[in-house]
Design a protein around this motif. Sequence first.
Motif, short mmCIF file in Angstrom:
data_model
loop_
_atom_site.label_atom_id
_atom_site.label_comp_id
_atom_site.label_asym_id
_atom_site.label_seq_id
_atom_site.Cartn_x
_atom_site.Cartn_y
_atom_site.Cartn_z
N ASP A 190 -16.82 23.18 16.28
CA ASP A 190 -16.24 22.71 17.53
C ASP A 190 -14.77 23.12 17.68
N VAL A 191 -14.05 23.21 16.57
CA VAL A 191 -12.67 23.70 16.65
C VAL A 191 -12.67 25.15 17.15
N LEU A 192 -13.59 25.96 16.65
CA LEU A 192 -13.68 27.35 17.10
C LEU A 192 -14.11 27.44 18.55
N ARG A 193 -15.09 26.60 18.95
CA ARG A 193 -15.64 26.66 20.32
C ARG A 193 -14.66 26.13 21.35
N PHE A 194 -14.17 24.93 21.14
CA PHE A 194 -13.40 24.24 22.17
C PHE A 194 -11.89 24.28 21.94
N GLY A 195 -11.47 24.41 20.68
CA GLY A 195 -10.04 24.43 20.40
C GLY A 195 -9.44 25.81 20.47
N LEU A 196 -10.08 26.78 19.78
CA LEU A 196 -9.55 28.13 19.72
C LEU A 196 -10.27 29.10 20.64
N HIS A 197 -11.42 28.65 21.20
CA HIS A 197 -12.23 29.50 22.11
C HIS A 197 -12.56 30.83 21.46
N LEU A 198 -13.01 30.75 20.22
CA LEU A 198 -13.37 31.93 19.45
C LEU A 198 -14.86 31.87 19.08
N GLY A 199 -15.38 33.01 18.65
CA GLY A 199 -16.74 33.04 18.15
C GLY A 199 -17.74 33.42 19.23
N PRO A 200 -18.93 33.86 18.81
CA PRO A 200 -19.97 34.25 19.77
C PRO A 200 -20.51 33.05 20.53
N SER A 201 -21.24 33.32 21.60
CA SER A 201 -21.76 32.25 22.45
C SER A 201 -22.78 31.38 21.74
N TRP A 202 -23.45 31.94 20.73
CA TRP A 202 -24.49 31.19 20.04
C TRP A 202 -23.93 30.33 18.90
N LEU A 203 -22.62 30.37 18.69
CA LEU A 203 -22.04 29.68 17.54
C LEU A 203 -22.35 28.18 17.58
N GLY A 204 -22.35 27.59 18.77
CA GLY A 204 -22.58 26.16 18.87
C GLY A 204 -23.92 25.71 18.33
N TRP A 205 -24.89 26.62 18.33
CA TRP A 205 -26.22 26.24 17.85
C TRP A 205 -26.27 26.03 16.35
N ALA A 206 -25.20 26.42 15.65
CA ALA A 206 -25.12 26.07 14.22
C ALA A 206 -25.05 24.56 14.06
N ASN A 207 -24.60 23.87 15.11
CA ASN A 207 -24.51 22.41 15.06
C ASN A 207 -25.87 21.73 15.17
N LEU A 208 -26.88 22.44 15.61
CA LEU A 208 -28.19 21.81 15.78
C LEU A 208 -28.73 21.31 14.43
N PRO A 209 -28.83 22.17 13.39
CA PRO A 209 -29.23 21.62 12.09
C PRO A 209 -28.14 20.82 11.42
N ALA A 210 -26.89 21.30 11.52
CA ALA A 210 -25.80 20.62 10.82
C ALA A 210 -25.56 19.22 11.38
N GLY A 211 -25.60 19.09 12.70
CA GLY A 211 -25.32 17.80 13.30
C GLY A 211 -26.33 16.73 12.92
N TRP A 212 -27.61 17.08 12.92
CA TRP A 212 -28.64 16.09 12.56
C TRP A 212 -28.81 15.96 11.06
N LEU A 213 -28.26 16.93 10.32
CA LEU A 213 -28.28 16.80 8.86
C LEU A 213 -27.36 15.68 8.40
N VAL A 214 -26.36 15.33 9.21
CA VAL A 214 -25.43 14.26 8.82
C VAL A 214 -26.18 12.93 8.67
N PRO A 215 -26.89 12.43 9.71
CA PRO A 215 -27.63 11.17 9.49
C PRO A 215 -28.78 11.33 8.52
N TYR A 216 -29.37 12.52 8.45
CA TYR A 216 -30.49 12.73 7.50
C TYR A 216 -30.00 12.57 6.06
N THR A 217 -28.83 13.13 5.74
CA THR A 217 -28.30 12.97 4.39
C THR A 217 -27.80 11.55 4.15
N LEU A 218 -27.39 10.86 5.21
CA LEU A 218 -27.08 9.44 5.06
C LEU A 218 -28.34 8.66 4.66
#
Length: 442
Positions: A190-218
């Motif tokens: 999110d820092v790259l996407r919204f803060g620095l506006h860097l990275g490819p357009s598909w970068l945000g989709w890395a959050n799909l597994p990573a974001g739901w992995l947070v409660p899963y690992t909890l």
Amino acid sequence: MADSPAKKGRWQAVRHGARRVDEATPDSRDRAVDALRACAILGVVLGHWLVTALVAHDGGLYTASPLGRMPWLAPISWIFQTLAVFFLVGGHVATKSLASARARGLTYGQWLRARLGRLARPVLALLCLWAVVTAGLLLTGAPADTVHTLVKLALSPLWFLLVLAALTAATPLVARLHPLWPLAVVLHVDVLRFGLHLGPSWLGWANLPAGWLVPYTLGAAWTRGELDTRRAGRVLLVFGTTATVGLVCWAGYPAAMVGVPGAAISNLDPPTLAAVTFGLAQCGLALLLRDRLRRALRRPLPWAAVAAVNLSAMTIFLWHQTALMTTTAATLWAGRLPGLHTVPDGPAWIAARLGWLPVFALVLTVCWGAFRTYEQGGGGRRRVRGWRVRGRRSRVVRVHRGVGRGGQAGRRGRVARVGQANGEAGGEDTGAVPRVPRGHRV
């Protein structure tokens, strides 16, 4: 007065059926897990029914959301966007189930096939029906945009199941992963996407597994006993709430925790840091409620209701959007009905939509009756030493004596344990549904 004896008899039958379900449940079962799963499923269903509108226009249908025209409704999404709780329970149950399978001598492959099979059967039923519906709509000249809208909405629950299946398959790898690692991934993306506006357009989709992995690992940490104290729940609740408020108020994240058509940023498509921190707060609250839920579910009637939802969790989840669309399409002949075919642009629409919720529930009940067998095995009924179990015999079936609270064989007698007899996504081992005498209903 003439109806009073009949009503009394039905109520007694319900109470008796609830007692039978209660007696068939092993004392070792954590009923709070089932309650949290049921709340998560029903929260998603009610949330979608409240914020999804199919507007009739120029002979077709398009999707809209009351959150787009009435942003002050954002708190609704805070209540009904409960996916983090589902992944919390899923991680807890999957890691617990894998450890149990290994103790019984099952291989990882056998365990994974059994779990994914419970996801695949009801999904195939949904895909087959909508393949037929799509072909029928196109052959009868329905507008292509309308068909696309309907199919996308009907199949929207599948993204969640794909993520859940991937995390389930990765359970041995992530069982001891600290939740801070996937949280750090979401933060950097999110820092790259919204803060620095860097990275490819598909970068945000890395959050799909990573974001739901947070409660899963909890959930995995819950299995390890690291979240047993109330302090853990309080820390998650306070940190998650504080971080979410800060991100919404000062970092420009949307207040709505669901996607809103036309919005520049969606908190769920893919998940943002705000959605993940909001999920942390939800997980903290869920952990704090465990003891209260366990006490409440000692009573047979509430427990029977929770068990009923868990028995059909996948069916309810997969078909709730179809129920909404069926109601919308079937009533088009009556014109533009308020709260159903009209633009969601004011409190009048909200009031009308609330009136349609029982209709959606009735149509979903019809879908449940038609398709629940795919979730529960589809193999009919079989008897295991006095218990009736739906579905084909599982490789992990075992019959044992329930152990009472005092350590002796309790009144629960023989209970058939079928790995995940309820077959829901992320479900835990359950006792089989008891054979209720003819004429009794739960």
